[in-house]
Design a protein around this motif. Structure first.
Motif, PDB file in Angstrom:
ATOM      1  N   LEU A 123      53.630  -5.202   2.340  1.00 44.13           N
ATOM      2  CA  LEU A 123      54.407  -6.398   2.025  1.00 44.13           C
ATOM      3  C   LEU A 123      55.864  -6.090   1.717  1.00 44.13           C
ATOM      4  O   LEU A 123      56.696  -6.996   1.717  1.00 44.13           O
ATOM      5  CB  LEU A 123      53.773  -7.137   0.838  1.00 44.13           C
ATOM      6  CG  LEU A 123      52.323  -7.602   1.031  1.00 44.13           C
ATOM      7  CD1 LEU A 123      51.843  -8.328  -0.209  1.00 44.13           C
ATOM      8  CD2 LEU A 123      52.200  -8.496   2.250  1.00 44.13           C
ATOM      9  N   GLY A 124      56.167  -4.830   1.404  1.00 47.98           N
ATOM     10  CA  GLY A 124      57.545  -4.468   1.100  1.00 47.98           C
ATOM     11  C   GLY A 124      57.979  -4.843  -0.298  1.00 47.98           C
ATOM     12  O   GLY A 124      59.161  -5.113  -0.529  1.00 47.98           O
ATOM     13  N   HIS A 125      57.048  -4.834  -1.252  1.00 45.23           N
ATOM     14  CA  HIS A 125      57.387  -5.150  -2.634  1.00 45.23           C
ATOM     15  C   HIS A 125      57.966  -3.925  -3.317  1.00 45.23           C
ATOM     16  O   HIS A 125      57.409  -2.819  -3.214  1.00 45.23           O
ATOM     17  CB  HIS A 125      56.148  -5.618  -3.405  1.00 45.23           C
ATOM     18  CG  HIS A 125      55.662  -6.967  -2.990  1.00 45.23           C
ATOM     19  ND1 HIS A 125      54.352  -7.367  -3.137  1.00 45.23           N
ATOM     20  CD2 HIS A 125      56.300  -8.007  -2.418  1.00 45.23           C
ATOM     21  CE1 HIS A 125      54.212  -8.593  -2.682  1.00 45.23           C
ATOM     22  NE2 HIS A 125      55.386  -9.004  -2.244  1.00 45.23           N
ATOM     23  N   VAL A 126      59.064  -4.098  -4.028  1.00 46.75           N
ATOM     24  CA  VAL A 126      59.654  -3.001  -4.779  1.00 46.75           C
ATOM     25  C   VAL A 126      58.794  -2.670  -5.993  1.00 46.75           C
ATOM     26  O   VAL A 126      58.601  -1.504  -6.341  1.00 46.75           O
ATOM     27  CB  VAL A 126      61.093  -3.357  -5.216  1.00 46.75           C
ATOM     28  CG1 VAL A 126      61.688  -2.247  -6.074  1.00 46.75           C
ATOM     29  CG2 VAL A 126      61.968  -3.609  -3.999  1.00 46.75           C
ATOM     30  N   SER A 127      58.262  -3.699  -6.641  1.00 49.87           N
ATOM     31  CA  SER A 127      57.446  -3.524  -7.840  1.00 49.87           C
ATOM     32  C   SER A 127      55.989  -3.797  -7.517  1.00 49.87           C
ATOM     33  O   SER A 127      55.660  -4.778  -6.842  1.00 49.87           O
ATOM     34  CB  SER A 127      57.921  -4.459  -8.956  1.00 49.87           C
ATOM     35  OG  SER A 127      57.028  -4.439 -10.049  1.00 49.87           O
ATOM     36  N   GLN A 183      53.899  -4.747  -9.624  1.00 46.74           N
ATOM     37  CA  GLN A 183      53.497  -5.941 -10.377  1.00 46.74           C
ATOM     38  C   GLN A 183      53.572  -7.187  -9.504  1.00 46.74           C
ATOM     39  O   GLN A 183      52.756  -8.110  -9.652  1.00 46.74           O
ATOM     40  CB  GLN A 183      54.388  -6.121 -11.617  1.00 46.74           C
ATOM     41  CG  GLN A 183      54.047  -5.209 -12.777  1.00 46.74           C
ATOM     42  CD  GLN A 183      54.559  -3.814 -12.596  1.00 46.74           C
ATOM     43  OE1 GLN A 183      55.427  -3.571 -11.733  1.00 46.74           O
ATOM     44  NE2 GLN A 183      54.069  -2.869 -13.384  1.00 46.74           N
ATOM     45  N   THR A 184      54.527  -7.238  -8.589  1.00 44.56           N
ATOM     46  CA  THR A 184      54.615  -8.371  -7.667  1.00 44.56           C
ATOM     47  C   THR A 184      53.392  -8.421  -6.771  1.00 44.56           C
ATOM     48  O   THR A 184      52.834  -9.498  -6.525  1.00 44.56           O
ATOM     49  CB  THR A 184      55.887  -8.259  -6.808  1.00 44.56           C
ATOM     50  OG1 THR A 184      57.027  -8.105  -7.652  1.00 44.56           O
ATOM     51  CG2 THR A 184      56.061  -9.487  -5.937  1.00 44.56           C
ATOM     52  N   THR A 185      52.952  -7.263  -6.288  1.00 45.19           N
ATOM     53  CA  THR A 185      51.748  -7.216  -5.459  1.00 45.19           C
ATOM     54  C   THR A 185      50.526  -7.650  -6.247  1.00 45.19           C
ATOM     55  O   THR A 185      49.655  -8.371  -5.729  1.00 45.19           O
ATOM     56  CB  THR A 185      51.538  -5.792  -4.914  1.00 45.19           C
ATOM     57  OG1 THR A 185      52.746  -5.327  -4.317  1.00 45.19           O
ATOM     58  CG2 THR A 185      50.423  -5.758  -3.886  1.00 45.19           C
ATOM     59  N   GLU A 186      50.444  -7.256  -7.508  1.00 42.80           N
ATOM     60  CA  GLU A 186      49.317  -7.651  -8.349  1.00 42.80           C
ATOM     61  C   GLU A 186      49.285  -9.158  -8.543  1.00 42.80           C
ATOM     62  O   GLU A 186      48.211  -9.773  -8.591  1.00 42.80           O
ATOM     63  CB  GLU A 186      49.402  -6.939  -9.694  1.00 42.80           C
ATOM     64  CG  GLU A 186      49.138  -5.442  -9.608  1.00 42.80           C
ATOM     65  CD  GLU A 186      49.375  -4.740 -10.932  1.00 42.80           C
ATOM     66  OE1 GLU A 186      50.025  -5.348 -11.810  1.00 42.80           O
ATOM     67  OE2 GLU A 186      48.920  -3.598 -11.081  1.00 42.80           O
ATOM     68  N   LYS A 187      50.453  -9.787  -8.645  1.00 44.87           N
ATOM     69  CA  LYS A 187      50.491 -11.246  -8.775  1.00 44.87           C
ATOM     70  C   LYS A 187      49.979 -11.909  -7.500  1.00 44.87           C
ATOM     71  O   LYS A 187      49.309 -12.938  -7.553  1.00 44.87           O
ATOM     72  CB  LYS A 187      51.918 -11.710  -9.080  1.00 44.87           C
ATOM     73  CG  LYS A 187      52.408 -11.337 -10.469  1.00 44.87           C
ATOM     74  CD  LYS A 187      53.827 -11.818 -10.698  1.00 44.87           C
ATOM     75  CE  LYS A 187      54.327 -11.428 -12.084  1.00 44.87           C
ATOM     76  NZ  LYS A 187      55.737 -11.879 -12.308  1.00 44.87           N
ATOM     77  N   TYR A 188      50.312 -11.348  -6.354  1.00 42.58           N
ATOM     78  CA  TYR A 188      49.821 -11.888  -5.097  1.00 42.58           C
ATOM     79  C   TYR A 188      48.304 -11.844  -5.043  1.00 42.58           C
ATOM     80  O   TYR A 188      47.654 -12.770  -4.548  1.00 42.58           O
ATOM     81  CB  TYR A 188      50.386 -11.086  -3.916  1.00 42.58           C
ATOM     82  CG  TYR A 188      51.683 -11.600  -3.367  1.00 42.58           C
ATOM     83  CD1 TYR A 188      52.806 -11.676  -4.185  1.00 42.58           C
ATOM     84  CD2 TYR A 188      51.821 -11.982  -2.051  1.00 42.58           C
ATOM     85  CE1 TYR A 188      54.014 -12.127  -3.690  1.00 42.58           C
ATOM     86  CE2 TYR A 188      53.029 -12.440  -1.543  1.00 42.58           C
ATOM     87  CZ  TYR A 188      54.116 -12.499  -2.369  1.00 42.58           C
ATOM     88  OH  TYR A 188      55.309 -12.952  -1.882  1.00 42.58           O
ATOM     89  N   LEU A 189      47.745 -10.743  -5.549  1.00 47.30           N
ATOM     90  CA  LEU A 189      46.300 -10.537  -5.451  1.00 47.30           C
ATOM     91  C   LEU A 189      45.547 -11.205  -6.577  1.00 47.30           C
ATOM     92  O   LEU A 189      44.324 -11.373  -6.484  1.00 47.30           O
ATOM     93  CB  LEU A 189      45.994  -9.037  -5.453  1.00 47.30           C
ATOM     94  CG  LEU A 189      46.654  -8.212  -4.339  1.00 47.30           C
ATOM     95  CD1 LEU A 189      46.341  -6.742  -4.518  1.00 47.30           C
ATOM     96  CD2 LEU A 189      46.182  -8.692  -2.975  1.00 47.30           C
ATOM     97  N   GLY A 190      46.248 -11.585  -7.644  1.00 51.20           N
ATOM     98  CA  GLY A 190      45.549 -12.149  -8.794  1.00 51.20           C
ATOM     99  C   GLY A 190      44.650 -11.121  -9.450  1.00 51.20           C
ATOM    100  O   GLY A 190      43.519 -11.418  -9.838  1.00 51.20           O
ATOM    101  N   CYS A 191      45.155  -9.877  -9.539  1.00 54.62           N
ATOM    102  CA  CYS A 191      44.332  -8.788 -10.061  1.00 54.62           C
ATOM    103  C   CYS A 191      44.004  -9.013 -11.535  1.00 54.62           C
ATOM    104  O   CYS A 191      44.835  -9.477 -12.314  1.00 54.62           O
ATOM    105  CB  CYS A 191      45.064  -7.447  -9.919  1.00 54.62           C
ATOM    106  SG  CYS A 191      45.282  -6.931  -8.207  1.00 54.62           S
ATOM    107  N   LYS A 192      42.782  -8.695 -11.902  1.00 53.26           N
ATOM    108  CA  LYS A 192      42.357  -8.738 -13.289  1.00 53.26           C
ATOM    109  C   LYS A 192      41.324  -7.640 -13.506  1.00 53.26           C
ATOM    110  O   LYS A 192      40.671  -7.186 -12.573  1.00 53.26           O
ATOM    111  CB  LYS A 192      41.773 -10.104 -13.648  1.00 53.26           C
ATOM    112  CG  LYS A 192      40.550 -10.502 -12.842  1.00 53.26           C
ATOM    113  CD  LYS A 192      40.052 -11.871 -13.241  1.00 53.26           C
ATOM    114  CE  LYS A 192      38.820 -12.272 -12.425  1.00 53.26           C
ATOM    115  NZ  LYS A 192      38.327 -13.599 -12.820  1.00 53.26           N
ATOM    116  N   GLN A 193      41.188  -7.233 -14.760  1.00 54.74           N
ATOM    117  CA  GLN A 193      40.280  -6.137 -15.067  1.00 54.74           C
ATOM    118  C   GLN A 193      38.833  -6.588 -14.920  1.00 54.74           C
ATOM    119  O   GLN A 193      38.449  -7.674 -15.373  1.00 54.74           O
ATOM    120  CB  GLN A 193      40.523  -5.620 -16.481  1.00 54.74           C
ATOM    121  CG  GLN A 193      39.741  -4.359 -16.819  1.00 54.74           C
ATOM    122  CD  GLN A 193      40.092  -3.830 -18.186  1.00 54.74           C
ATOM    123  OE1 GLN A 193      40.653  -4.557 -18.998  1.00 54.74           O
ATOM    124  NE2 GLN A 193      39.790  -2.571 -18.452  1.00 54.74           N
TER     125      GLN A 193
END
Length: 326
Positions: free
Chosen positions: A286-290, A292-302
């Protein structure tokens, strides 16, 4: 004999506490010139224009922290999302910063404006993500008996299979697609803020693009072109609006009326993650620098059930009785 301090003329001191329309336009131009990304320029221009319209709608004594706080309250009264409000406030802070650097506003007022707090975000917005079946139906929906159908299918395949932004797809060149390390890829793609990345292209996406390219007779230049009513390709490129209309047209046919501009890119990331893709590789895609931005896209949770550290290869072997044996 004591030297008298030079005092700033009253009119000049008064002018540096408020901005008139020419001053606002000058500061806005400075803000836009400091941004490299066309997406950022477009977003900041829209946000600053909205603030200027609100600021000039009634007489205001000065451009200060209190006025910007009132603007935040105005945005909240419009039921805007916290993320949208914070983007609008960021543009106002940038406007005040450039105005202070240009001598149009006192540094003290600019510092006060920077201290205006944004809206609180409660939770994370996940957006709309297509399921596997919805994504497959969407890109296969265009009729390949027509040239427009071939082009639209290729557009949807690239958006869903490679996760490109609309501008990136509209500016995609024929020479960008190259064969590297026994795999097709979009090489040296210039993305947001001028970041350069290489995007892997799945075989099914390459075959779909080849169907459009061969039918349209494209051998160079922009990869995607307009298609006239007579069913022939014309022009040298397409715009971002054309890409968006293609997405909306076929999403509406599937009853997916709530699809937003970024949802196909978000769906690509989610499908890659569900298929076992590594977070780092999805970030590169996706070309994300951070990250954390990718995690927001994925809706990652523990996840506690089936946690990642349950089976890591150093567990004791279990015997028949169920007790651990080291």
């Amino acid at each position: 004999m004591k030297k008298k301090k030079k005092r700033m003329p009253k009119n000049e001191a008064w002018n540096k506490t408020r901005l008139r329309l020419p001053d606002l336009d000058q500061a806005k131009t400075a803000v836009l010139n400091s941004l490299r990304s066309p997406e950022s320029q477009r977003g900041y221009k829209h946000a600053i224009d909205e603030f200027i319209a609100w600021y000039c709608s009634e007489p205001r004594l000065s451009f200060n922290k209190a006025v910007v706080t009132r603007y935040r309250i105005h945005l909240e009264s419009r039921q805007l999302a916290p993320g949208t409000i914070n983007v609008r406030l960021a543009s106002v802070r940038r406007l005040a910063h450039e105005a202070a650097d240009s001598g149009l506003l006192t540094p003290e007022l600019a510092a006060g404006i920077r201290r205006v707090k944004g809206a609180k975000r409660l939770g994370v917005r996940l957006g709309n993500c297509l399921t596997v079946d919805e994504a497959r139906l969407l890109w296969q929906l265009p009729n390949t008996d027509t040239l427009k159908g071939k082009r639209d299918r290729a557009i949807l395949a690239v958006l869903l299979g490679c996760g490109l932004r609309r501008r990136e797809l509209a500016e995609l060149l024929f020479d960008h697609i190259q064969h590297r390390e026994d795999h097709w890829a979009i090489v040296d793609l210039i993305g947001k803020a001028g970041h350069v990345r290489t995007v892997p292209v799945p075989d099914w996406v390459k075959q779909t693009v080849d169907g459009w390219v061969n039918a349209a007779g494209i051998t160079g230049g922009n990869l995607f072109r307009c298609v006239c009513r007579a069913g022939t390709a014309w022009g040298n490129n397409i715009t971002e609006k054309v890409v968006w209309h293609v997405v909306k047209e076929y999403a509406a046919k599937l009853g997916l009326s709530k699809i937003a501009r970024h949802d196909l890119r978000r769906s690509c990331a989610r499908l890659c993650h569900d298929a076992g893709g590594e977070l780092e590789q999805i970030q590169f895609l996706l070309g994300h620098v951070s990250v954390q931005t990718t995690e927001k896209y994925l809706g990652c949770k523990q996840r506690l059930k089936g946690a990642v550290n349950d089976q890591i290869g150093i567990e004791p072997h279990l015997n028949g009785s169920g007790s651990g044996k080291v």
